[in-house]
Design an enzyme around this catalytic site. Structure first.
Site, short mmCIF file in Angstrom:
data_model
loop_
_atom_site.label_atom_id
_atom_site.label_comp_id
_atom_site.label_asym_id
_atom_site.label_seq_id
_atom_site.Cartn_x
_atom_site.Cartn_y
_atom_site.Cartn_z
CB CYS A 2 40.86 29.04 29.74
SG CYS A 2 42.33 28.15 29.16
NE ARG A 50 44.68 23.57 28.23
CZ ARG A 50 45.63 22.66 28.08
NH1 ARG A 50 45.30 21.38 28.11
NH2 ARG A 50 46.88 23.00 27.92
CG LEU A 51 41.85 28.64 22.76
CD1 LEU A 51 41.08 27.93 21.65
CD2 LEU A 51 41.79 30.15 22.54
CB VAL A 54 51.40 26.29 26.04
CG1 VAL A 54 52.66 25.61 26.58
CG2 VAL A 54 51.78 27.51 25.21
CG ASN A 77 41.15 33.74 30.80
OD1 ASN A 77 41.69 33.43 29.75
ND2 ASN A 77 40.42 34.84 30.93
N GLY A 78 44.62 32.80 30.85
CA GLY A 78 45.69 33.74 30.53
C GLY A 78 46.92 33.08 29.95
CG ASP A 102 50.89 29.30 31.06
OD1 ASP A 102 50.26 28.26 30.80
OD2 ASP A 102 50.48 30.44 30.74
CB SER A 377 45.88 43.24 18.66
OG SER A 377 45.16 44.36 18.22
#
Length: 614
Positions: A2, A50-51, A54, A77-78, A102, A377
């Protein structure tokens, strides 16, 4: 993943100025395209983009929970990788949960433990919690700095956000750089001092730190740091321990309600992550793993092997994809698009970056996002296990400066005459010495062991953070969440104290990691010599950046002309960068990449209307 933003002022009522917070938050919409929300009270405005990864409904933000007569509100964000473990601890203390996100776990953790909540969580994060009763703000950032968090403290205001562009949208924050900002860009760039936002008045919370704002006072505190300890395990135990920590870190990071993929170059690090992920998918019936690699159109015709790039990735990525039976996608970047995307990369970073090393990643993430929302990654393995040439070359080991940025004098040579007195060498030397003073030591270490510990520390605090910044900005500018398992703080802490003879066992860079991956990867992948992130070798790209920079030099209104020596840069451009013989930064920023860095600098000054002050 986010984007967050906030504005605190305990001196006056700001709840009627929500439009400012809306503008700040909307600057982060690419970090969070799925939803937005705001919290408004007399002394605090918080915004969130927000992306959704969950719990689509239960994870909406800003999120407010009440404890007794107090209300706490979080913007975050995380991603936490031990959510369920922490949730169970909190349930045992009597807390109840409304959903399974979370975000709620992190908020309740702060309500229960205060600043000590950071001792309980494992993840990548940047978050703020507003304590309404006490009129205080808590800002926390993850140990390695995977997620960004910038702030400005000015005239009784604390303004914060995930990216610099959000802060600059506030009318009190101006796009100004001073002498120190120029020293950062020309002396250290594209790296930055920990805590520096380059712009005057803009700072960044350093990795492993938190900030408390109360009564118009800031308290910044380091909560996580590397410690030097004796390593008491034998070789076989160390190999096993490394393997188990890595597998656990990767598997923890596969939690998601949306599609997860991996980046796969065919190198050791990305192959390890992809193989372990594919095995996990198979065991848990999550289908076929999608893997992605990057290439450049017609690069095979122009590629020339050298010390840094001994071979091309393409064949190795395909070989690895067959081995793990992944659905592999090779994304070929067009070289003219690569040049054009230098501008997009600057706007994603808010600063000049790693030239086409950035723009290629930007275009790559743009394509990956069409098929996936979360990717894993391989960043950080080289820093913690010793993958770079400067860990093995005597001249670099003994260099009395940052080994990836040794040529500050050459940087000075392109400065405008009025800036020739900028103390570049002194500034860089001071940053280097200041970092060495922070390196933890073990009594009785040999001089060689102590020096190698310094090198690993320097890499983690400088080079690794630069690559993590790049990965976050280029991916989040395309609404793609990228996770980095090698940046799990437990793995980093453990690797930091492994003796060098173990890390470099078998006479190889990352020798220990190679041993740890036996039985997981094919032998030829394990033995493949390290090859860095691929760059273009095509003459079309070189010609494109030459033309672009030539136009900048001809335009008397180009802002970069006030800080560079036009004639010297013209000579560099004319030769396609060949007359600037030293790498600007790292292993890859040479020749056309150096020209592209100057293009990014001019683009940055234009797009952000940067003002230079004394």
């Amino acid at each position: 993943m986010c984007g967050i933003a906030g504005w605190i002022n305990n001196e006056r009522n700001i709840n009627g100025e929500i439009n400012i917070m809306e503008n700040m938050t909307d600057m982060l919409k690419r970090r969070g395209p799925d939803d937005r929300g705001f919290y408004v009270c007399k002394n605090a405005l918080l915004g969130h983009r927000r992306l959704v990864i969950v719990d689509p409904e239960g994870g909406r933000q800003p999120m407010t929970r009440q404890l007794g007569d107090n209300k706490y509100t979080i913007v975050y964000n995380g991603e936490l990788y031990n959510t369920e473990e922490v949730r169970e601890k909190l349930k045992a203390k009597g807390h109840k949960f409304e959903a399974y996100s979370d975000t709620e776990v992190l908020l309740v953790s702060y309500m229960e433990w205060g600043e000590d909540c950071l001792k309980h969580i494992n993840g990548i994060f940047a978050f703020g919690v507003w304590d309404e009763k006490n009129k205080s703000l808590f800002l926390g950032r993850d140990p390695l700095g995977v997620k960004p968090l910038f702030y400005t403290h000015k005239n009784h205001n604390l303004i914060f956000g995930s990216e610099i562009k959000a802060l600059l949208e506030h009318p009190m924050v101006e796009p100004v750089i001073d002498r120190e900002g120029l020293l950062e860009i020309f002396g250290l760039g594209p790296a930055r001092s920990l805590g520096s936002g380059v712009f005057k008045y803009i700072k960044e919370i350093p990795p492993g730190n938190y900030l408390v704002y109360r009564d118009d006072t800031l308290v910044l505190k380091e909560y996580w740091k590397l410690e030097a300890k004796d390593h008491e395990e034998d070789m076989n135990t160390t190999v096993d321990h490394t393997r188990s920590l890595l597998i656990d870190a990767i598997e923890r990071q596969l939690v998601s309600d949306v599609p997860v993929c991996t980046f796969l170059s065919g190198g050791l690090d990305s192959s390890a992550i992809s193989a372990i992920t594919a095995n996990y998918f198979k065991r848990n019936k999550r289908g076929i793993l999608n893997t992605f690699s990057i290439a450049y159109e017609d690069n095979d015709k122009y590629f020339k092997a050298n010390e840094y790039q001994p071979n091309s990735d393409d064949i190795w990525a395909e070989k690895m994809a067959k081995f793990i039976n992944s659905n592999h996608h090779n994304i070929a970047i067009n070289n003219l698009e690569l040049a054009r995307a230098l501008k997009d990369a600057v706007k994603a970073s808010d600063l000049p970056g790693m030239a086409d090393i950035d723009s290629s990643l930007y275009l790559f993430c743009k394509e990956v996002r069409k098929k996936s929302t979360v990717a894993l990654s391989g960043e950080c393995a080289d820093e913690i296990f010793g993958g770079y040439p400067w860990y093995r070359r005597e001249a670099d080991i003994n260099a009395n400066t940052f080994p990836w940025s040794k040529h500050v004098k050459e940087r000075r040579n392109i400065l405008a005459k009025g800036l020739k007195n900028l103390p570049l060498e002194e500034y860089v030397a001071q940053k280097y010495e200041d970092t060495l003073k922070q390196v933890p030591k073990i009594k009785g270490e040999t001089a060689e062991e102590a020096r190698m510990r310094e090198l690993f520390y320097l890499n983690m605090k400088w080079f690794m953070v630069t690559l993590l910044n790049r990965k976050d900005r280029m991916s989040m500018a395309n609404s793609l969440e990228v996770r980095v398992p090698f940046a799990d703080y437990r793995l980093v802490e453990y690797a930091f104290n492994i003796p060098n003879e173990m890390k470099f066992c078998d006479g190889r860079e990352k020798g220990l990691l190679r041993r740890a991956l036996k039985g997981i990867l094919p032998k030829d992948i394990i033995e493949r010599k390290k090859s860095p992130y691929p760059k273009t070798h095509h003459s079309i790209y070189t010609e494109a950046v030459q033309r672009w920079m030539g136009e900048i030099l001809k335009d008397k209104n180009s802002p970069i002309l006030e800080i560079i020596d036009r004639d010297k840069v013209y000579d560099i451009v004319k030769t396609g960068g060949k007359s600037f013989t030293k790498p600007w930064f790292g292993q890859l920023m040479t020749g056309p990449q150096m020209i592209a860095y100057l293009i990014q600098m001019d683009t940055w000054m234009r797009e952000y209307k940067v003002k230079i002050i004394e």
